[in-house]
Structure formats: C-alpha cells, structure tokens
Design a protein around this motif. Structure first.
Motif, PDB file in Angstrom:
ATOM      1  N   MET A 114       0.988  -1.070   0.165  1.00  0.00           N
ATOM      2  CA  MET A 114      -0.001   0.178   0.197  1.00  0.00           C
ATOM      3  C   MET A 114       0.830   1.187  -0.031  1.00  0.00           C
ATOM      4  O   MET A 114       0.526   2.378  -0.461  1.00  0.00           O
ATOM      5  N   GLU A 115       1.869   1.223   0.641  1.00  0.00           N
ATOM      6  CA  GLU A 115       2.846   2.509   0.848  1.00  0.00           C
ATOM      7  C   GLU A 115       3.364   2.598  -0.651  1.00  0.00           C
ATOM      8  O   GLU A 115       3.524   3.688  -1.347  1.00  0.00           O
ATOM      9  N   LYS A 116       3.838   1.539  -1.440  1.00  0.00           N
ATOM     10  CA  LYS A 116       4.523   1.801  -2.833  1.00  0.00           C
ATOM     11  C   LYS A 116       3.392   2.032  -3.650  1.00  0.00           C
ATOM     12  O   LYS A 116       3.434   2.722  -4.932  1.00  0.00           O
ATOM     13  N   LYS A 117       1.965   1.852  -3.410  1.00  0.00           N
ATOM     14  CA  LYS A 117       1.027   2.304  -4.448  1.00  0.00           C
ATOM     15  C   LYS A 117       0.539   3.811  -4.156  1.00  0.00           C
ATOM     16  O   LYS A 117       0.333   4.626  -4.894  1.00  0.00           O
ATOM     17  N   LEU A 118       0.186   4.165  -2.703  1.00  0.00           N
ATOM     18  CA  LEU A 118      -0.474   5.321  -2.592  1.00  0.00           C
ATOM     19  C   LEU A 118       0.459   6.430  -2.469  1.00  0.00           C
ATOM     20  O   LEU A 118       0.162   7.549  -2.908  1.00  0.00           O
ATOM     21  N   ILE A 119       1.599   6.252  -1.840  1.00  0.00           N
ATOM     22  CA  ILE A 119       2.700   7.349  -1.817  1.00  0.00           C
ATOM     23  C   ILE A 119       3.097   7.902  -3.427  1.00  0.00           C
ATOM     24  O   ILE A 119       2.686   9.322  -3.368  1.00  0.00           O
ATOM     25  N   PRO A 120       3.472   7.188  -4.079  1.00  0.00           N
ATOM     26  CA  PRO A 120       4.146   7.854  -5.732  1.00  0.00           C
ATOM     27  C   PRO A 120       2.716   8.155  -6.143  1.00  0.00           C
ATOM     28  O   PRO A 120       2.897   9.258  -6.847  1.00  0.00           O
ATOM     29  N   GLU A 121       1.525   7.598  -6.058  1.00  0.00           N
ATOM     30  CA  GLU A 121       0.458   8.040  -6.988  1.00  0.00           C
ATOM     31  C   GLU A 121       0.068   9.316  -6.533  1.00  0.00           C
ATOM     32  O   GLU A 121      -0.533  10.044  -7.374  1.00  0.00           O
ATOM     33  N   ALA A 122       0.400   9.902  -5.252  1.00  0.00           N
ATOM     34  CA  ALA A 122       0.114  11.192  -4.656  1.00  0.00           C
ATOM     35  C   ALA A 122       1.009  12.291  -5.118  1.00  0.00           C
ATOM     36  O   ALA A 122       0.814  13.101  -4.649  1.00  0.00           O
ATOM     37  N   GLY A 123       2.049  11.666  -5.749  1.00  0.00           N
ATOM     38  CA  GLY A 123       3.066  12.618  -6.109  1.00  0.00           C
ATOM     39  C   GLY A 123       4.089  12.853  -5.167  1.00  0.00           C
ATOM     40  O   GLY A 123       5.090  13.947  -5.281  1.00  0.00           O
ATOM     41  N   TYR A 124       4.499  11.962  -4.179  1.00  0.00           N
ATOM     42  CA  TYR A 124       5.474  12.386  -3.108  1.00  0.00           C
ATOM     43  C   TYR A 124       6.782  11.230  -3.254  1.00  0.00           C
ATOM     44  O   TYR A 124       6.392  10.061  -3.718  1.00  0.00           O
ATOM     45  N   THR A 125       7.931  11.527  -2.885  1.00  0.00           N
ATOM     46  CA  THR A 125       9.026  10.500  -2.928  1.00  0.00           C
ATOM     47  C   THR A 125       9.111   9.747  -1.897  1.00  0.00           C
ATOM     48  O   THR A 125       8.716  10.151  -0.342  1.00  0.00           O
ATOM     49  N   LEU A 126       9.367   8.440  -1.943  1.00  0.00           N
ATOM     50  CA  LEU A 126       9.167   7.318  -1.012  1.00  0.00           C
ATOM     51  C   LEU A 126      10.433   6.671  -1.147  1.00  0.00           C
ATOM     52  O   LEU A 126      11.075   6.373  -2.160  1.00  0.00           O
ATOM     53  N   LYS A 127      11.097   6.473   0.170  1.00  0.00           N
ATOM     54  CA  LYS A 127      12.121   5.866   0.418  1.00  0.00           C
ATOM     55  C   LYS A 127      11.747   4.690   1.571  1.00  0.00           C
ATOM     56  O   LYS A 127      11.080   5.002   2.486  1.00  0.00           O
ATOM     57  N   ASN A 128      12.514   3.534   1.402  1.00  0.00           N
ATOM     58  CA  ASN A 128      12.138   2.383   2.172  1.00  0.00           C
ATOM     59  C   ASN A 128      13.096   1.969   3.204  1.00  0.00           C
ATOM     60  O   ASN A 128      14.307   1.962   2.686  1.00  0.00           O
ATOM     61  N   ILE A 129      12.980   1.359   4.154  1.00  0.00           N
ATOM     62  CA  ILE A 129      13.846   0.859   5.279  1.00  0.00           C
ATOM     63  C   ILE A 129      13.249  -0.439   5.391  1.00  0.00           C
ATOM     64  O   ILE A 129      12.152  -0.894   5.469  1.00  0.00           O
ATOM     65  N   ARG A 130      14.311  -1.461   6.001  1.00  0.00           N
ATOM     66  CA  ARG A 130      13.694  -2.972   6.209  1.00  0.00           C
ATOM     67  C   ARG A 130      13.509  -2.676   7.814  1.00  0.00           C
ATOM     68  O   ARG A 130      14.133  -2.634   8.790  1.00  0.00           O
ATOM     69  N   VAL A 131      12.134  -3.180   8.166  1.00  0.00           N
ATOM     70  CA  VAL A 131      11.640  -3.319   9.524  1.00  0.00           C
ATOM     71  C   VAL A 131      10.409  -3.936   9.685  1.00  0.00           C
ATOM     72  O   VAL A 131       9.611  -4.083   8.625  1.00  0.00           O
ATOM     73  N   SER A 132      10.063  -4.713  10.636  1.00  0.00           N
ATOM     74  CA  SER A 132       9.003  -5.751  10.682  1.00  0.00           C
ATOM     75  C   SER A 132       8.376  -5.386  12.111  1.00  0.00           C
ATOM     76  O   SER A 132       8.989  -4.860  13.042  1.00  0.00           O
ATOM     77  N   GLY A 133       7.368  -5.964  12.241  1.00  0.00           N
ATOM     78  CA  GLY A 133       6.436  -5.807  13.279  1.00  0.00           C
ATOM     79  C   GLY A 133       6.584  -6.876  14.534  1.00  0.00           C
ATOM     80  O   GLY A 133       7.386  -7.690  14.079  1.00  0.00           O
ATOM     81  N   ILE A 134       6.129  -6.464  15.714  1.00  0.00           N
ATOM     82  CA  ILE A 134       6.037  -7.269  16.873  1.00  0.00           C
ATOM     83  C   ILE A 134       4.894  -8.291  16.751  1.00  0.00           C
ATOM     84  O   ILE A 134       3.874  -7.755  16.677  1.00  0.00           O
ATOM     85  N   GLU A 135       5.329  -9.500  17.173  1.00  0.00           N
ATOM     86  CA  GLU A 135       4.370 -10.771  17.239  1.00  0.00           C
ATOM     87  C   GLU A 135       3.697 -10.738  18.807  1.00  0.00           C
ATOM     88  O   GLU A 135       4.791 -10.667  19.651  1.00  0.00           O
ATOM     89  N   ARG A 136       2.427 -10.643  18.969  1.00  0.00           N
ATOM     90  CA  ARG A 136       2.276 -10.518  20.335  1.00  0.00           C
ATOM     91  C   ARG A 136       1.701 -12.035  21.028  1.00  0.00           C
ATOM     92  O   ARG A 136       2.169 -12.242  22.244  1.00  0.00           O
TER      93      ARG A 136
END
Length: 372
Positions: A42-64
């Motif tokens: 969704m980040e790769k779809k919505l942010i560039p479509e809105a005309g903004y520059t996106l850079k990504n870093i590697r991070v994952s969530g915490i499992e409960r």
C-alpha cells in the motif's frame, strides 16, 4: 522547509500522512516532502500516486503471541532495529529535514527515534481511540503526541504532551456533494450502500458480503458498491460466484463489485449507508462526511482497537457495531433493510457522525507544527 513523514502498512496509516503533506503544500508551496516507509504494497501504491517521494527501510512488526516461531521472529525484529535506525539516519542526513512526523506503523519507531537523537522536532499522530505499541514507545521522547479522539490524555505517560487534533483526511472529500456524486456514479433513485473491509481486504468478510449481495439481487432494495480489497483475481472470482456465470458479467449495473475504491470521496459522498471495518482512517472519513455506518471491526488487530473506535461512534449515535463472529449475510442485510426503512434514524445518525469529527484536523496540525 523540508518535512519528513514516516508511515506504513495500511491506508489507515498512510492517508493521514498524505493529508498532512497536502495541507503543508497549501501553506508552504515550496516545501520539500519525503516519506520513509517499510516497502509494503500500500505504501508503494498510494504515496507515489499522490506525487510524493518514498524511500524504504527494512523493519518488521512485533508478534504478540508467545509461540516459538513468533519469539524467534521478534528476536530478529529487535536485532534489526539497529540496522533500520542506521538506514533511517542515512536518509535523514541526506534530506536534512526541519521536522519529522509519524502517523503510525512500526516503521515510525526507528525513524522518529533516530530523528529525536539527531535533534529534530518530532511528532507522532495516533488515529485510534487507544494508543498502539509504536505510539506508546515513542510518546515519551517525541515533542508532541497528536490524537484523534478527545479526553484520551490519561492513556499516555506524559499527558501534557498530548494534543487533540482529530485525524487528517485527504482534501478531495470536501469537493463533493451528494447529488453531484450520485449523478457522476450513475446512481438511480434508490439508496446507495457502500461496503469494504479495508485496503487489504478480508476473505471471510467477502464471503459474508457475497451472501449479502445475493439478498439484494433478489429484493433490488438498493444500489450497492462493494470493494474486495484483495486482488483483481479475487474480485473476478466473487463476481463469478455471485452471478453463477463463468464470465461474471451477469450482475446488474447497480451492483458494482470492485477491487479497490479509488474514487472514495465521490462514493462516500453519494452513499446513504456504509458497511466497513472501524479503522482510524475510515472513521475519520465517515465523520467528516457525516455518513451513517454499520461497523464490523476486525478481530485481528492489535489491542482490539477497531472495536474501541466503533464503540465510541456507536455510543455517539452515528453507527451500529456488529462483531464479526455474529455477522452473516442475512443478518447484515436485515440490519441494512431496517436502517434504510427509517429515514429519520438515518438522518439522526448522519448528524451524530458529523458531530464526532474534526473537519479541519490537517490545518490544526500544520498550524501547531509551524507555530512550534
């Protein structure tokens, strides 16, 4: 001015950041914007479509849960935070922002923590009724915690940092009125019901929606737009299943099954009733537009925050809440049938929903940040 945004995962985190970026651009046309995400779809779809520059870093969530595989994953997540922080540091040093703003998602933690260490003014926005893990971890170090719901300061360790602002929504919503939207969408004189289960969809709820649609195909009670939210293949399969035809094209024009509602401002403006999850971004849009809702909160989100969002609006009189374990296509249809048959109740719910929102949330936040 250079403004750094960080958000990720779902549209509920991304859209408030995009709304803020749009608002900053209205106030400061020459401002430079940069988004840091975690590389999800969704980040790769919505942010560039809105005309903004996106850079990504590697991070994952915490499992409960404490299952062995989740414990191993959490160890890897924690060990990867230093690397994520180093990636964020490199991006921040190259961009040299004046301020860093997070709107949710695990990616906010390494980015905003790094921004604090580098001496930047930092803000975290919490769009749910209860703070998520990332907000809790960051609330003690950022300059301000911006919240969507009033009277929630007591949920935070440093309530003096908390500012009630509401949740920003994309600017296109204010451009539409009901009559214009219905004409554009080709809606006839019957009511319009809109249903969707989030930007990533929900397989079980789409099965319930299929049964719900069959009831309406028999009664022809209302126009219906439904978004599967998963993939075009899923949408095609749903059409085939409902229509009983291999092509899936036997459905009437007034039953519109899509993968994603790209024109949500127009669709929500035209709607008489919305069936949906109770994610924060959706809640903000519904309150802005004053649209009655039947919420089926996702039971799979952290800390059951969607149910808490839904309960706040149900108690305000703007919505009804149905738990997923109690939801069937027939029950959902009968609920909608009853609501559409009581226009006075729908009007009351619409007023209650609108009264629960903050229409100028983005402007409030921009002015707060610029004043600081």
């Amino acid at each position: 001015m250079k403004i750094l945004f960080t958000c990720g995962g779902t549209a509920g985190h991304i859209n408030p950041a995009l709304a803020l970026a749009d608002a900053f651009r209205r106030y400061l046309p020459d401002a430079e914007m940069l988004f840091i995400g975690s590389g999800r779809r969704m980040e790769k779809k919505l942010i560039p479509e809105a005309g903004y520059t996106l850079k990504n870093i590697r991070v994952s969530g915490i499992e409960r849960s404490i299952r062995p595989k989740n414990i191993i994953r959490n160890i890897k997540t924690v060990s990867g935070l230093a690397k994520a922080g180093a990636q964020a540091s490199g991006i921040i040093e190259a961009f040299k922002p004046d301020v860093a703003i997070g709107t949710g998602g695990y990616v906010c933690y390494p980015v905003l923590k790094t921004a604090v260490r580098m001496g930047l003014p930092t803000f975290i926005h919490e769009s749910n009724a209860v703070p998520g893990l990332t907000t809790k971890l960051l609330s003690g170090i950022v300059d301000k915690v911006l919240v969507a719901f009033p009277d929630t300061e007591g949920l935070y360790r440093e309530p003096e940092k908390v500012v009630f602002t509401g949740t920003p929504i994309r600017g296109d919503f204010h451009l539409w009125d009901k009559d214009t939207a219905r004409m554009m969408l080709g809606i006839d004189g019957r009511p319009l019901v809109v249903s969707f289960w989030g930007s990533l969809g929900a397989e079980h709820m789409n099965e319930i929606a299929a049964d719900f649609i069959r009831f309406n195909l028999e009664s022809k009670l209302f126009n219906h737009i439904h978004a599967t939210g998963i993939s075009p293949e899923t949408t095609a399969q749903m059409k085939k299943k409902i229509s009983g035809h291999a092509t899936g094209y036997a459905l009437p024009r007034w039953t519109d099954i899509r993968t994603y509602i790209d024109d949500m401002p127009a669709v929500m403006a035209a709607a008489d009733l919305v069936l949906c999850r109770a994610g924060a971004s959706t809640v903000a849009e519904l309150t802005f537009m004053g649209r009655p809702a039947v919420f089926v909160p996702s039971p799979f989100v952290t800390n059951n925050h969607q149910e808490k969002n839904a309960l706040l609006l149900e108690n305000a009189g703007g919505a009804l809440m149905v738990r997923e374990q109690d939801c069937t296509g027939e029950m959902l249809y009968k609920t909608v049938e009853k609501l559409l048959g009581d226009r006075t109740l729908l009007a009351f719910m619409s007023d209650a929903m609108k009264g629960s929102g903050v229409r100028d949330a983005a402007d409030r936040i921009v002015k707060l940040i610029l004043n600081m």
